[in-house]
Design a protein around this motif. Structure first.
Motif, PDB file in Angstrom:
ATOM      1  N   ASN A   1       0.841  -1.196   0.000  1.00  0.00           N
ATOM      2  CA  ASN A   1       0.000   0.000   0.000  1.00  0.00           C
ATOM      3  C   ASN A   1       0.881   1.252   0.000  1.00  0.00           C
ATOM      4  OD1 ASN A   1       0.883   0.358   2.620  1.00  0.00           O
ATOM      5  ND2 ASN A   1      -1.047  -0.185   3.582  1.00  0.00           N
ATOM      6  N   ASP A   2       0.271   2.429   0.140  1.00  0.00           N
ATOM      7  CA  ASP A   2       1.020   3.687   0.092  1.00  0.00           C
ATOM      8  C   ASP A   2       2.098   3.800   1.167  1.00  0.00           C
ATOM      9  OD1 ASP A   2      -0.172   4.809  -2.148  1.00  0.00           O
ATOM     10  OD2 ASP A   2      -1.805   5.689  -0.978  1.00  0.00           O
ATOM     11  N   GLU A   3       1.863   3.208   2.318  1.00  0.00           N
ATOM     12  CA  GLU A   3       2.861   3.266   3.387  1.00  0.00           C
ATOM     13  C   GLU A   3       3.949   2.220   3.211  1.00  0.00           C
ATOM     14  OE1 GLU A   3      -0.621   3.046   4.890  1.00  0.00           O
ATOM     15  OE2 GLU A   3      -0.676   5.163   4.368  1.00  0.00           O
ATOM     16  N   GLY A   4       3.821   1.395   2.193  1.00  0.00           N
ATOM     17  CA  GLY A   4       4.822   0.363   1.944  1.00  0.00           C
ATOM     18  C   GLY A   4       4.617  -0.887   2.767  1.00  0.00           C
ATOM     19  N   ARG A   5       3.545  -0.938   3.544  1.00  0.00           N
ATOM     20  CA  ARG A   5       3.291  -2.129   4.347  1.00  0.00           C
ATOM     21  C   ARG A   5       2.915  -3.299   3.461  1.00  0.00           C
ATOM     22  NH1 ARG A   5      -0.914   0.051   8.529  1.00  0.00           N
ATOM     23  NH2 ARG A   5      -1.267   1.518   6.858  1.00  0.00           N
TER      24      ARG A   5
END
Length: 105
Positions: free
Chosen positions: A88-92
């Motif tokens: 996702n956008d947070e890189g999670r």
């Protein structure tokens, strides 16, 4: 749903499908909130009693596309396993999908 609990659902090709073309479209259902994916392809040796990994390849797909055209000409005839993971956008990371078998004739 927390991003870490999400996993792609593979749609094609079917598990165990035999393929002879050099290009194969791998596809999956999009994961809500995913901005990119990674496709893992593992080359295995099935002729041994305990299948062994020979090589693993990781392909990054940006932009949230839920498919990837795999160039099979770089792989020898035999068995490949593939799976997908979403980011996702947070890189999670979510979880890897189940893996599927492809048999390259």
């Amino acid at each position: 749903i927390k991003p870490a609990e999400l996993r792609p659902i593979l749609t094609s090709p079917e598990n165990g499908e035999h393929v002879s073309d050099d290009r194969l479209l791998l596809s999956w259902k999009p994961v809500e909130g995913a901005t990119s994916y990674a496709v893992e392809v593992i080359v295995t040796r099935l002729e041994t009693p305990d299948p062994q990994v020979q090589k693993a390849y990781l392909y990054n797909i940006s932009g949230g596309a839920a498919s990837f055209r795999l160039d099979l000409s770089r792989f020898p005839p035999g068995s490949l396993r593939w799976s997908v993971i979403a980011f996702n956008d947070e890189g999670r990371l979510g979880k890897f999908s189940e893996d599927r078998l492809i048999v390259r004739d």
